[in-house]
Design an enzyme around this catalytic site. Structure first.
Site, mmCIF file in Angstrom:
data_model
loop_
_atom_site.group_PDB
_atom_site.id
_atom_site.type_symbol
_atom_site.label_atom_id
_atom_site.label_comp_id
_atom_site.label_asym_id
_atom_site.label_seq_id
_atom_site.Cartn_x
_atom_site.Cartn_y
_atom_site.Cartn_z
ATOM 1 N N SER A 304 35.012 1.396 -23.479
ATOM 2 C CA SER A 304 33.864 2.233 -23.822
ATOM 3 C C SER A 304 33.263 1.928 -25.195
ATOM 4 O O SER A 304 32.604 0.920 -25.362
ATOM 5 C CB SER A 304 34.208 3.708 -23.664
ATOM 6 O OG SER A 304 35.299 4.089 -24.433
ATOM 7 N N ASP A 315 26.313 -10.240 -28.397
ATOM 8 C CA ASP A 315 24.966 -10.568 -27.902
ATOM 9 C C ASP A 315 24.048 -11.047 -29.016
ATOM 10 O O ASP A 315 23.165 -11.886 -28.793
ATOM 11 C CB ASP A 315 24.342 -9.358 -27.205
ATOM 12 C CG ASP A 315 24.875 -9.164 -25.793
ATOM 13 O OD1 ASP A 315 25.710 -9.978 -25.363
ATOM 14 O OD2 ASP A 315 24.454 -8.201 -25.121
ATOM 15 N N LYS A 329 34.660 0.063 -19.191
ATOM 16 C CA LYS A 329 34.284 1.466 -19.042
ATOM 17 C C LYS A 329 32.922 1.669 -19.683
ATOM 18 O O LYS A 329 32.804 1.755 -20.905
ATOM 19 C CB LYS A 329 35.350 2.362 -19.682
ATOM 20 C CG LYS A 329 35.237 3.839 -19.296
ATOM 21 C CD LYS A 329 34.275 4.584 -20.167
ATOM 22 C CE LYS A 329 34.242 6.059 -19.838
ATOM 23 N NZ LYS A 329 33.209 6.791 -20.599
#
Length: 543
Positions: A304, A315, A329
């Site tokens: 998470s 990214d 998650k």
């Protein structure tokens, strides 16, 4: 831990009456606009459920608790939605909230259970137990006059007995080494802070290390303080350890990324069925560490909020991700308070990384299969070999610099590190599972506390060695805990046990500041990261 957003929802009326009233109003409004079959269907379903509960209460042959039936129905209903929508009974809610809010109310000790007896590992700094003089190694024998030793005590039993509201009192009797009589303490409970940044230290003259164990309300400020402390100590490169971090609140994760990411860049965005739950989070402020090389450590237990941090930094080519594929998650839960003090956390949207990757791993409706996927990684060999990792070639995304990253759930590391089991043995596992390593470490630290405390931590790290006599002491504690000695397996694990014992003894003297610098000597992900700092530096200077 579930991802959460703040919610102002609160149902003050009895649950079913409130639901019926609110749905009735909703239906009436829609009927005025021409009606709604969906709304009528929802009303009929709730009405049917109320009928069933009413008939059970009035007509069933035996007396039953309708409260328990309703709670079971709610729990089962939420499991049909997804793996992370959950119901939290009122008695469990305080503990759950305390874990996320960063504090709890209690007596302020870290404990372990040895030989069916509560042993104080350490009184927490600034807590009521420390102020009264309770010491490491003390054994709690009674609580409020009731015997708490030799009765099959569990961790949950201890928590229920010792936690309580601030200002309330609990009387404990303690057995202390060197004292023939039990010592009685009346402890006034207080707010005990819980820390989510386990440790921060300088690995060498340039590399700083920060271990974050979860994302609670206080995590961002703890992280910022650790970052500033390390920069003052000369940090030029950062290792951020999120291995085993199950997540928590989203907000501190976003703020953490903002300290490391320059400019007005996307950190994470969410998509839900309702537009109210669609949101975007971008870096806004000037962070404290926007240019130096960063390596993030992940493993299969990272979930998470940990995946939000690592996904954003990967990214944008801001950090190298080192370790193993994270849990996957990526569902956002909203906490909703119910009328009886219970609550539910309802999934309202999904997380996406800046490149568009959905963090959530697939879920086919089977809760058992969903959680078993974690263990299947071990059976399939994924955690032991990069060649065993199944990559979805149809879900390829690009980082800012054009590097390929994969979707399909979880964050795939830039550098895979296999789980090293070469020195593991069944004997060592049994020593840990029986608490023998922790127990012997506490015994040794207690018996040699004065001489250990005369050392600095660095002197201990550099000069302290585990002797054969100490190993014999560990073996004897293991045998007392019904762990049969195995010479072949002991020799296989001896070097690893040396590190573990040294780390656990240090923890009893210097807490996590002593534990992690030694523990990380055998942490294969950490050790791999040290070799990749030049690569992380090149990546940092491409941006």
């Amino acid at each position: 831990m579930s991802e959460t957003k703040n919610s102002k929802s609160a149902i003050r009326l009895p649950l079913f009456i409130a639901a019926a009233i609110s749905i009735g109003i909703f239906i009436g409004a829609n009927m005025a606009d021409g009606g709604s079959n969906n709304s009528e269907g929802l009303y009929q379903s709730i009405y049917k459920f109320r009928q069933v509960v009413s008939h059970i209460q009035n007509d069933y042959v035996d007396d039953v608790s309708t409260d328990e039936l309703v709670e079971t129905a709610i729990e089962e209903m939420l499991t049909k939605l997804d793996p992370h929508s959950v119901y939290i009974p009122a008695e469990d809610l305080k503990i759950s909230q305390a874990q996320l809010e960063g504090n709890f109310e209690g007596i302020g000790i870290e404990f372990n259970i040895f030989k069916d007896t509560i042993s104080v590992v350490t009184p927490l700094s600034g807590g009521p137990s420390e102020k009264l003089g309770i010491m490491p190694g003390d054994q709690i024998i009674t609580v409020d006059g009731k015997t708490f030793a030799g009765i099959g005590i569990t961790n949950q039993d201890v928590v229920k007995a010792l936690r309580g509201e601030k200002g309330s009192e609990v009387v404990v009797e303690i057995k202390r080494k060197g004292s023939s009589e039990l010592l009685e303490y009346t402890i006034t409970r207080d707010v005990i802070p819980q820390y989510s940044v386990d440790v921060s230290y300088m690995v060498d003259d340039e590399i700083g290390y920060i271990k974050v164990s979860r994302f609670a309300a206080t995590t961002y400020m703890e992280f910022k303080e650790a970052l500033n402390k390390l920069e003052k100590a000369g940090m030029k490169k950062l290792i951020l350890d999120l291995s085993g971090n199950p997540g928590g609140y989203m907000d501190p994760a976003v703020k953490m990324v903002d300290e490391l990411l320059a400019g007005n860049q996307m950190i994470v965005y969410t998509k839900g069925k309702d537009a109210r739950h669609n949101s975007q989070y971008v870096s806004e402020r000037t962070g404290d560490f926007e240019s130096g090389p960063v390596i993030v450590l992940l493993d299969e237990g990272s979930a998470s909020a940990s995946e939000i941090v690592s996904g954003a930094l990967q990214d944008h080519d801001r950090a190298l991700i080192v370790g193993r594929r994270s849990f996957g998650k990526g569902l956002v839960q909203m906490p909703i308070q119910l009328n009886d003090g219970s609550a539910m956390r309802l999934t309202i949207s999904r997380y996406y990384t800046p490149s568009g990757r959905c963090i959530q791993k697939p879920y086919d409706g089977s809760l058992e299969d969903y959680h078993m996927e974690f263990y299947e990684r071990f059976e399939s060999g994924e955690v032991y070999s990069a060649d065993s990792i199944k990559v979805n070639d149809s879900l390829i995304f690009k980082t800012d610099n054009g590097r390929e990253v994969y979707g399909g759930g979880g964050i795939m590391p830039d550098y895979f590190v296999a789980l090293d089991t070469a020195a593991n043995s069944t004997y060592m596992t049994r020593l840990f599972n029986s608490n023998s390593v922790a127990e012997y470490s506490l015994i040794y630290a207690d018996e040699h506390r004065s001489e250990l405390e005369k050392m600095s931590l660095q002197q201990y790290i550099d000069n302290f060695n585990i002797t054969d006599k100490m190993f014999q002491g560990l073996i004897e504690v293991g045998e007392q805990n019904k762990v049969t000695y195995n010479d072949t397996q002991f020799k296989k694990s001896k070097e690893l046990l040396q590190i573990y014992l040294k780390a656990f003894i240090a923890r009893n003297i210097w807490n996590n500041d002593g534990f992690y610098p030694i523990f990380n000597q055998q942490n294969e992900i950490f050790q791999k990261a040290l070799t990749l700092m030049d690569e992380a530096n090149r990546l940092a200077h491409k941006n």
